[in-house]
Design a protein around this motif. Structure first.
Motif, PDB file in Angstrom:
ATOM      1  N   UNK A 123      -4.497 -18.809 -12.515  1.00  0.00           N
ATOM      2  CA  UNK A 123      -5.637 -19.616 -12.084  1.00  0.00           C
ATOM      3  C   UNK A 123      -5.786 -20.964 -12.900  1.00  0.00           C
ATOM      4  N   UNK A 124      -5.741 -21.035 -14.271  1.00  0.00           N
ATOM      5  CA  UNK A 124      -5.872 -22.002 -15.347  1.00  0.00           C
ATOM      6  C   UNK A 124      -4.721 -23.229 -14.607  1.00  0.00           C
ATOM      7  N   UNK A 125      -3.441 -22.627 -14.407  1.00  0.00           N
ATOM      8  CA  UNK A 125      -2.325 -23.534 -14.193  1.00  0.00           C
ATOM      9  C   UNK A 125      -2.839 -24.154 -12.632  1.00  0.00           C
ATOM     10  N   UNK A 126      -2.936 -23.098 -11.933  1.00  0.00           N
ATOM     11  CA  UNK A 126      -3.223 -23.726 -10.302  1.00  0.00           C
ATOM     12  C   UNK A 126      -4.386 -24.781 -10.284  1.00  0.00           C
ATOM     13  N   UNK A 127      -5.303 -24.638 -10.914  1.00  0.00           N
ATOM     14  CA  UNK A 127      -6.535 -25.555 -11.242  1.00  0.00           C
ATOM     15  C   UNK A 127      -6.196 -26.786 -11.539  1.00  0.00           C
ATOM     16  N   UNK A 128      -5.272 -26.878 -12.689  1.00  0.00           N
ATOM     17  CA  UNK A 128      -4.709 -27.917 -13.323  1.00  0.00           C
ATOM     18  C   UNK A 128      -3.696 -28.697 -12.239  1.00  0.00           C
ATOM     19  N   UNK A 129      -2.884 -27.758 -11.731  1.00  0.00           N
ATOM     20  CA  UNK A 129      -2.004 -28.404 -10.527  1.00  0.00           C
ATOM     21  C   UNK A 129      -2.608 -29.245  -9.485  1.00  0.00           C
ATOM     22  N   UNK A 130      -3.623 -28.544  -8.960  1.00  0.00           N
ATOM     23  CA  UNK A 130      -4.486 -29.068  -7.909  1.00  0.00           C
ATOM     24  C   UNK A 130      -5.223 -30.525  -8.273  1.00  0.00           C
ATOM     25  N   UNK A 131      -5.661 -30.445  -9.551  1.00  0.00           N
ATOM     26  CA  UNK A 131      -6.220 -31.920 -10.024  1.00  0.00           C
ATOM     27  C   UNK A 131      -5.355 -32.976  -9.786  1.00  0.00           C
ATOM     28  N   UNK A 132      -3.834 -32.894  -9.588  1.00  0.00           N
ATOM     29  CA  UNK A 132      -3.051 -33.899  -9.405  1.00  0.00           C
ATOM     30  C   UNK A 132      -2.354 -33.788  -8.096  1.00  0.00           C
ATOM     31  N   UNK A 133      -2.841 -33.252  -7.193  1.00  0.00           N
ATOM     32  CA  UNK A 133      -2.353 -32.938  -6.040  1.00  0.00           C
ATOM     33  C   UNK A 133      -2.436 -34.025  -5.036  1.00  0.00           C
ATOM     34  N   UNK A 134      -1.325 -34.726  -4.530  1.00  0.00           N
ATOM     35  CA  UNK A 134      -1.481 -36.015  -3.453  1.00  0.00           C
ATOM     36  C   UNK A 134      -2.233 -35.848  -2.303  1.00  0.00           C
ATOM     37  N   UNK A 135      -2.164 -34.912  -1.648  1.00  0.00           N
ATOM     38  CA  UNK A 135      -2.730 -34.640  -0.194  1.00  0.00           C
ATOM     39  C   UNK A 135      -4.274 -34.406  -0.420  1.00  0.00           C
ATOM     40  N   UNK A 136      -4.944 -34.249   0.613  1.00  0.00           N
ATOM     41  CA  UNK A 136      -6.244 -33.765   0.669  1.00  0.00           C
ATOM     42  C   UNK A 136      -6.440 -32.395   0.908  1.00  0.00           C
ATOM     43  N   UNK A 137      -7.714 -31.833   0.338  1.00  0.00           N
ATOM     44  CA  UNK A 137      -7.560 -30.269   0.321  1.00  0.00           C
ATOM     45  C   UNK A 137      -9.275 -29.886   0.716  1.00  0.00           C
ATOM     46  N   UNK A 138      -8.866 -29.068   1.679  1.00  0.00           N
ATOM     47  CA  UNK A 138     -10.157 -28.278   2.288  1.00  0.00           C
ATOM     48  C   UNK A 138     -10.089 -26.889   2.130  1.00  0.00           C
TER      49      UNK A 138
END
Length: 625
Positions: free
Chosen positions: A155-170
């Motif tokens: 979860x920690x890794x995933x949270x960090x990864x999503x902070x730099x995700x280039x697309x939009x997230x819902x």
């Protein structure tokens, strides 16, 4: 990128939402919240085109790619884990390197990449599908409770990864900390309407409260004004001298743009949960306990005791032995040496991550809830079921048709209706929505017994834990204060990092449906086995050197970032930069970004050092052997 325009949708005569609109722009991060059954997942289906609206339209920009992670299950055929992770990519061989990085971040081991995905448990299949979406990098990522199947470190890794995700997230999520860290907008679906709030989840709660107070005040003011005008008209309409004025007042009322009455919030049900019998002062004592899985030693000479009334959260890295300790105390695992003795009049209750599997599928929800040793009145059972979102005719549903989340809620209701006085809970908030988590917090605040639990939900930990027990490499370190005290004492760089801090003992292991029992320990080793061990030590030595190199790189990065932090802080102390508000705002944003980068780099540095130390200890132990 996406426009939902004046959409309405009903099911079986029930309106889920009416005339709602939503726009999602590139790069936005939105959290979708709302009560259970409000239609959040249905809105996802409309966006993906799996359903059609009754009215209105959903417009997706041409060429925009949508990726969706469902909450419960996703299909898998005969593909390997790697094939699932690279599926849908035009050039899977090019995506392999990225897939390997993502799979490792989600706690898959190298040897898992070529395994048939169908041999994995459901949670690991969902991780493989999550990896596929991250490799594919769709323009719009739709995530329905994405943290349900993740352990804390993933979860920690995933949270960090999503902070730099280039697309939009819902995303739909019950994890407040996850929402606070990632989203910049909250979209609330409630009472058939969509309401948009700027900021994270905490900001949403504050703004919602302010909006509701403002709405109520405006409504009450208008109602007083209407009553005053109506009273004048009623009193003077019969008088010829005042009739024109009275008629004018009525017209004034008609011309008003009426403020809708505030929707009443659902009433909080006030009740007390049944309470357990009082135990002795010592709830349970472990003396000189040894435990190993095959040749993997977890605890050696463990000494540990729990006193009545403690509320303790267990924290530490994966593989450190948190779940194992709960299972040992619950009698779910048999220790190889030492003793584990419950105290006087202690009744132990154990709630695993898979508690829903213990229910009788033939029972109704109500019958299953009341199938307990110490029966309670039906009214009590129905009241508590209601607080966990089983309302009205829901209590007559068959257990067999419940979703995973509903089974989890029902299992918790059973536990709380007949609670033990020593309660051991492993990830109790998994599959619970925010309303159910609040209900569980309310129940445990009333609970008069002793509680030990594991959780990755920071909100839940803060609400319940009074003490913290850190477990790392089989060593237990108690902290005689709440979670904030633990953070301060350990100088944790972030709340998530604090939960996983410590020496890594062993890899996360995917739970395969056909897992074999551990092989017996051999007394003598063959030449081939010794050679294989030497090669493994050499590989570990190389890996340790890589971790040490990574730590050095992180140190250099931290020094560079801290220098930049000093520069930005100095700039913000200059009065002249506030003459132009834009410059000050930009400097503040830059400072926040640098601080986040320092936190991430520090966490990476600590992880690299811990891993290097663990590898060094393992190599040293093997050489001594």
């Amino acid at each position: 990128m996406l426009i939902v325009s004046q959409v309405s949708k009903s099911f079986a005569g029930r309106t889920l939402f009416e005339n709602v609109s939503l726009q999602i722009n590139r790069g936005e991060r939105l959290g979708l919240v709302g009560p259970n059954g409000a239609g959040k997942t249905t809105l996802f289906s409309l966006i993906m085109g799996d359903m059609s609206p009754d009215e209105g339209r959903v417009h997706l920009e041409r060429g925009c790619l949508i990726g969706f992670l469902p909450q419960e299950s996703a299909p898998v055929g005969d593909q390997t884990v790697m094939e699932v992770a690279t599926a849908g990519h035009d050039a899977p061989w090019e995506a392999e390197a990225k897939a390997k990085t993502i799979l490792r971040g989600l706690a898959f081991r190298e040897q898992d990449f070529d395994r048939a995905a169908r041999t994995l448990s459901g949670g690991w299949v969902m991780r493989a599908h999550l990896a596929r979406l991250l490799v594919l990098e769709p323009d719009l990522l739709l995530l329905d409770e994405p943290t349900n199947h993740l352990d804390l470190e993933s979860l920690v890794w995933f949270q960090t990864y999503l902070k730099n995700y280039p697309g939009a997230i819902l995303m739909i999520s019950h994890d407040r900390e996850f929402l606070n860290q990632l989203v910049d907008t909250i979209v609330e679906l409630a009472h058939q309407k969509l309401h948009r709030y700027r900021g994270n989840y905490d900001s949403y709660l504050a703004e919602k409260e302010a909006r509701e107070a403002q709405h109520l005040a405006a409504y009450e003011n208008q109602q007083r004004e209407i009553a005053k005008l109506q009273d004048f008209a009623d009193r003077f309409r019969a008088k010829a001298s005042k009739a024109a004025q009275a008629q004018s007042k009525l017209k004034q009322i008609d011309r008003m743009e009426r403020i809708e009455a505030p929707v009443a919030a659902e009433k909080t049900v006030k009740f007390r949960f049944p309470q357990p019998a009082r135990s002795g002062q010592r709830s349970i004592v472990a003396k000189d306990v040894d435990f190993a899985y095959g040749d993997l030693q977890i605890y050696t000479g463990l000494n540990f005791e729990v006193e009545r009334g403690e509320r303790t959260v267990l924290v530490g890295p994966n593989g450190a032995g948190k779940s194992t300790l709960l299972k040992l105390l619950a009698g779910q695992l048999k220790h190889q040496a030492g003793t584990i003795e419950p105290g006087y009049n202690v009744k132990i209750g154990y709630s695993s991550q898979y508690r829903g599997e213990m229910l009788n599928p033939k029972n109704s929800v109500l019958a299953e809830a009341m199938d307990i040793e110490n029966r309670v009145p039906e009214l009590t059972a129905r009241t508590i079921l209601g607080s966990f979102l089983f309302r009205g005719d829901d209590v007559f549903k068959s257990v067999s048709v419940l979703s995973g989340g509903e089974k989890t809620r029902l299992a918790l209701v059973k536990l709380l209706l007949d609670p033990p006085n020593l309660l051991l809970m492993d990830e109790p908030t998994t599959h619970l929505d925010i309303g159910s988590i609040d209900a569980l917090v309310g129940a445990l605040e009333q609970y008069e017994g002793t509680l030990l639990f594991i959780s990755h939900d920071v909100y839940f930990i803060r609400a319940i834990a009074k003490t913290v027990l850190h477990i790392s490499a089989g060593q237990l370190t108690p902290y005689a204060g709440d979670y904030q005290y633990f953070l301060e004492k350990t100088r944790a760089t972030s709340e998530r990092a604090a939960l996983t801090a410590g020496q890594q003992l062993t890899d996360s292991r995917p739970e395969f449906n056909n897992t074999a029992a551990s092989a017996p320990v051999k007394l003598f080793k063959t030449r081939e086995e010794k050679r294989a061990e030497a090669l493994a030590r050499e590989a570990r030595s190389k890996e340790r050197r890589e971790r040490e190199k990574k730590a050095v790189e992180c140190e250099k990065l931290i020094a560079k970032l801290e220098a930049r932090q000093v520069e930005l802080t100095a700039e913000l102390e200059k009065p002249e930069i506030y003459a132009s508000g834009g410059k000050a705002m930009q400097l503040n944003r830059d400072l926040v970004t640098v601080q986040e980068q320092i936190a991430a780099a520090t966490a990476a540095w600590e992880t690299a050092l811990a891993e290097a130390e663990a590898l060094g200890s393992k190599i040293g132990a093997e050489q001594a052997d």
